[in-house]
Design a protein around this motif. Structure first.
Motif, PDB file in Angstrom:
ATOM      1  N   GLU A  23       1.016  -1.463  -0.100  1.00 26.85           N
ATOM      2  CA  GLU A  23       0.107  -0.126  -0.266  1.00 26.85           C
ATOM      3  C   GLU A  23       0.814   1.147  -0.108  1.00 26.85           C
ATOM      4  OE1 GLU A  23      -3.467   2.639  -0.698  1.00 26.85           O
ATOM      5  OE2 GLU A  23      -2.856   0.224  -0.530  1.00 26.85           O
ATOM      6  N   THR A  24       1.690   1.178   0.870  1.00 24.31           N
ATOM      7  CA  THR A  24       3.436   2.030   0.730  1.00 24.31           C
ATOM      8  C   THR A  24       3.166   2.816  -1.032  1.00 24.31           C
ATOM      9  OG1 THR A  24       3.673   1.693   3.385  1.00 24.31           O
ATOM     10  CG2 THR A  24       4.732   3.089   1.441  1.00 24.31           C
ATOM     11  N   VAL A  25       3.930   1.603  -1.999  1.00 22.23           N
ATOM     12  CA  VAL A  25       3.680   1.501  -2.810  1.00 22.23           C
ATOM     13  C   VAL A  25       3.652   2.087  -3.522  1.00 22.23           C
ATOM     14  CG1 VAL A  25       4.653   0.792  -4.625  1.00 22.23           C
ATOM     15  CG2 VAL A  25       6.416   0.483  -2.636  1.00 22.23           C
ATOM     16  N   GLU A  26       1.916   1.972  -3.713  1.00 18.69           N
ATOM     17  CA  GLU A  26       1.211   1.787  -4.333  1.00 18.69           C
ATOM     18  C   GLU A  26       0.655   3.953  -3.934  1.00 18.69           C
ATOM     19  OE1 GLU A  26      -1.570   0.382  -6.956  1.00 18.69           O
ATOM     20  OE2 GLU A  26       0.508  -0.897  -6.457  1.00 18.69           O
ATOM     21  N   GLN A  27       0.585   3.932  -2.785  1.00 17.88           N
ATOM     22  CA  GLN A  27       0.693   5.674  -2.580  1.00 17.88           C
ATOM     23  C   GLN A  27       1.539   6.536  -3.256  1.00 17.88           C
ATOM     24  OE1 GLN A  27      -1.288   6.705   1.033  1.00 17.88           O
ATOM     25  NE2 GLN A  27      -2.345   4.936   1.594  1.00 17.88           N
ATOM     26  N   PHE A  28       2.555   5.703  -3.126  1.00 18.27           N
ATOM     27  CA  PHE A  28       3.895   6.496  -3.787  1.00 18.27           C
ATOM     28  C   PHE A  28       3.689   6.776  -5.158  1.00 18.27           C
ATOM     29  CE2 PHE A  28       7.793   6.826  -5.728  1.00 18.27           C
ATOM     30  CZ  PHE A  28       8.362   7.917  -5.111  1.00 18.27           C
ATOM     31  N   LYS A  29       2.723   5.700  -5.717  1.00 20.82           N
ATOM     32  CA  LYS A  29       2.631   5.554  -7.104  1.00 20.82           C
ATOM     33  C   LYS A  29       1.997   7.312  -7.358  1.00 20.82           C
ATOM     34  CE  LYS A  29       2.331   1.541  -7.982  1.00 20.82           C
ATOM     35  NZ  LYS A  29       2.035  -0.130  -8.974  1.00 20.82           N
ATOM     36  N   HIS A  30       1.229   7.066  -6.569  1.00 21.15           N
ATOM     37  CA  HIS A  30      -0.147   7.960  -6.876  1.00 21.15           C
ATOM     38  C   HIS A  30       0.247   9.272  -6.583  1.00 21.15           C
ATOM     39  CE1 HIS A  30      -4.028   9.700  -6.328  1.00 21.15           C
ATOM     40  NE2 HIS A  30      -3.454  10.397  -4.691  1.00 21.15           N
ATOM     41  N   CYS A  31       0.890   9.308  -5.650  1.00 21.47           N
ATOM     42  CA  CYS A  31       1.482  11.337  -5.466  1.00 21.47           C
ATOM     43  C   CYS A  31       2.291  11.112  -7.021  1.00 21.47           C
ATOM     44  CB  CYS A  31       3.054  11.315  -4.430  1.00 21.47           C
ATOM     45  SG  CYS A  31       1.953  10.889  -2.768  1.00 21.47           S
ATOM     46  N   SER A  98       6.210  11.145 -24.160  1.00 25.75           N
ATOM     47  CA  SER A  98       4.475  11.757 -23.726  1.00 25.75           C
ATOM     48  C   SER A  98       4.331  12.026 -22.452  1.00 25.75           C
ATOM     49  CB  SER A  98       3.029  10.284 -24.332  1.00 25.75           C
ATOM     50  OG  SER A  98       3.733   8.984 -23.339  1.00 25.75           O
ATOM     51  N   GLN A  99       3.221  11.927 -21.589  1.00 22.38           N
ATOM     52  CA  GLN A  99       3.102  11.903 -20.940  1.00 22.38           C
ATOM     53  C   GLN A  99       3.569  10.272 -19.211  1.00 22.38           C
ATOM     54  OE1 GLN A  99      -0.113  12.990 -18.169  1.00 22.38           O
ATOM     55  NE2 GLN A  99       0.527  11.373 -16.287  1.00 22.38           N
ATOM     56  N   PRO A 100       4.730  10.929 -19.287  1.00 21.42           N
ATOM     57  CA  PRO A 100       5.247   9.562 -18.308  1.00 21.42           C
ATOM     58  C   PRO A 100       4.478   9.495 -17.212  1.00 21.42           C
ATOM     59  CG  PRO A 100       6.961  11.626 -18.038  1.00 21.42           C
ATOM     60  CD  PRO A 100       5.577  12.458 -17.977  1.00 21.42           C
ATOM     61  N   TYR A 101       4.802   8.028 -16.991  1.00 18.30           N
ATOM     62  CA  TYR A 101       3.081   6.843 -16.315  1.00 18.30           C
ATOM     63  C   TYR A 101       4.156   5.949 -15.243  1.00 18.30           C
ATOM     64  CZ  TYR A 101      -0.695   4.223 -14.990  1.00 18.30           C
ATOM     65  OH  TYR A 101      -1.572   3.474 -13.694  1.00 18.30           O
ATOM     66  N   PHE A 102       3.710   5.957 -13.933  1.00 13.58           N
ATOM     67  CA  PHE A 102       4.581   4.901 -13.439  1.00 13.58           C
ATOM     68  C   PHE A 102       3.811   3.933 -13.088  1.00 13.58           C
ATOM     69  CE2 PHE A 102       6.257   9.573 -12.884  1.00 13.58           C
ATOM     70  CZ  PHE A 102       7.556   9.840 -12.550  1.00 13.58           C
ATOM     71  N   SER A 103       4.303   2.181 -13.842  1.00 10.92           N
ATOM     72  CA  SER A 103       3.214   1.949 -12.599  1.00 10.92           C
ATOM     73  C   SER A 103       4.253   0.498 -12.442  1.00 10.92           C
ATOM     74  CB  SER A 103       3.066   0.628 -14.142  1.00 10.92           C
ATOM     75  OG  SER A 103       4.154   0.292 -15.358  1.00 10.92           O
ATOM     76  N   ALA A 104       5.858   0.436 -11.760  1.00 16.04           N
ATOM     77  CA  ALA A 104       6.397  -0.541 -11.435  1.00 16.04           C
ATOM     78  C   ALA A 104       6.753  -0.683  -9.879  1.00 16.04           C
ATOM     79  CB  ALA A 104       7.867  -0.471 -12.281  1.00 16.04           C
ATOM     80  N   ASP A 105       5.991  -1.523  -9.189  1.00 16.31           N
ATOM     81  CA  ASP A 105       5.684  -1.739  -7.947  1.00 16.31           C
ATOM     82  C   ASP A 105       7.534  -0.787  -6.942  1.00 16.31           C
ATOM     83  OD1 ASP A 105       3.718  -1.547  -8.034  1.00 16.31           O
ATOM     84  OD2 ASP A 105       4.028  -4.635  -8.002  1.00 16.31           O
TER      85      ASP A 105
END
Length: 353
Positions: A23-31, A98-105
């Motif tokens: 969940e920490t990683v998911e919220q980091f990716k959200h940021c 294009s706009q960067p997108y972060f998917s890696a955990d």
């Protein structure tokens, strides 16, 4: 003289820690993704590349939307700004992006959000801190044990990454030694950027930065499905479309590898590196047996792009034989833990004057 290493450390997580880290990683990716969208703004040509401006605009919002510590929120925003800045530089060179997108955990930790010990690390999560023991090789001369146990090597920062159902810490470490005997004219050439190639991570730099292979692996599978479907059809039209799919796949991967090559060179320039060092691709099949022919093709293309692009910046690109770890090249000393090559771990390198 500064020696930089990336020690890739497998973590032994305590019971109940995995959901917190996930969940920490998911919220980091959200940021990071929220900041990326805000900074990119769309295709109107206006992009924010100021970390201070992005933090002023987004910090309070993201702090309210997540349970992360202030430092992790800031790191997520800054990670996005760095990616947007790289994208803007590519646009200025006339390249497609294009706009960067972060998917890696993964998430970025420094000394405020993590406490690095020689046998364990304490990591901030959405619900307090957790301590994870290191899982290290018993041989004290084998990386990463060699560097983690050496008090002269200082932990600088780390990327926490999840793959193959395990957590890993890509810890950037630095050792500073006396350089009185190094001529002043040569002192600026005291650092190399080591690059390791892998299946989970397409490239890992010795600064700790890594480039996930998620995108290229995803599209490789998608194009294989399309070709398989067309082959089952068997018509002339299907055959012609197979060739079209191949051309589209080639162009997509070319653009992706050009982008990666540019970012590797930027990483070298930003860290004042005189050399970028790859392993000799002649033995890539032995070192990474899981690699498909597409991976090997991508590795060779990436090396070629970095080689010709780096010349413009005065950075030399060299290859070393990972099988002969007991031999030192004239300009760099190389150590390679073959057992971890397939997971995308980094080559251990330093510049030798």
């Amino acid at each position: 003289m500064k020696y930089r290493r990336t020690a890739v450390i497998k973590l032994d997580t305590p019971d109940g820690a995995d959901p917190l880290l996930q969940e920490t990683v998911e919220q980091f990716k959200h940021c990071a993704n929220t900041a990326s969208e805000w900074c990119w703004h769309g295709d109107d040509g206006y992009h924010v590349t100021s970390k201070a401006k992005a933090e002023r605009a987004l910090y309070d919002q993201l702090k309210d939307e997540t349970d992360l510590t202030a430092n992790l929120v800031q790191k997520g925003i800054r990670r996005a700004v760095e990616a947007v800045k790289s994208g803007v530089e590519r646009l200025n060179r006339g390249e497609n992006t294009s706009q960067p997108y972060f998917s890696a955990d993964s998430a970025v930790y420094d000394k405020r959000s993590a406490t690095f010990h020689r046998d364990r690390v304490s990591l901030s999560t959405i619900d307090g801190r957790i301590e994870c023991d290191y899982i290290l090789p018993d041989d004290s001369e084998t990386p990463p044990t060699k560097y983690v146990s050496d008090e002269d090597f200082e932990f600088r920062m780390a990327h926490l990454q999840y793959y193959d159902n395990d957590w890993y810490l890509h810890a950037s470490m630095r050792k500073v030694e006396a350089d009185e005997e190094i001529p002043e004219s040569e002192s600026k050439h005291s650092t190399v950027l080591g690059v390791d190639l892998g299946v989970n991570n397409l490239a890992v730099a010795s600064t700790g930065r890594f480039w996930s292979a998620d995108e290229i692996n995803h599209w490789r599978r998608e194009y294989e499905k399309r070709r398989g479907s067309l082959q089952r059809c068997g018509s002339r039209y299907a055959h012609e479309n197979i060739e079209a799919v191949g051309r589209k796949e080639y162009r997509r991967f070319e653009i992706h590898l050009h982008t990666l090559a540019n970012e590797l060179i930027e990483e070298a320039v930003e860290n004042d590196c005189s050399h970028i060092v790859f392993e000799d691709l002649t033995y890539i099949r032995e070192n990474i047996p899981e690699a498909t022919w597409q991976h090997v093709w991508a590795f060779r293309r990436l090396y070629g792009y970095v080689e010709y692009k780096a010349d413009e910046y005065g950075v030399e690109v060299v290859r070393v034989d990972p099988r002969n770890t007991s031999n030192n090249a004239s300009t760099c000393e190389f150590t390679h833990d073959r057992a971890t090559a397939a997971t995308g771990d980094s080559l251990e390198l330093h510049y030798s004057m």
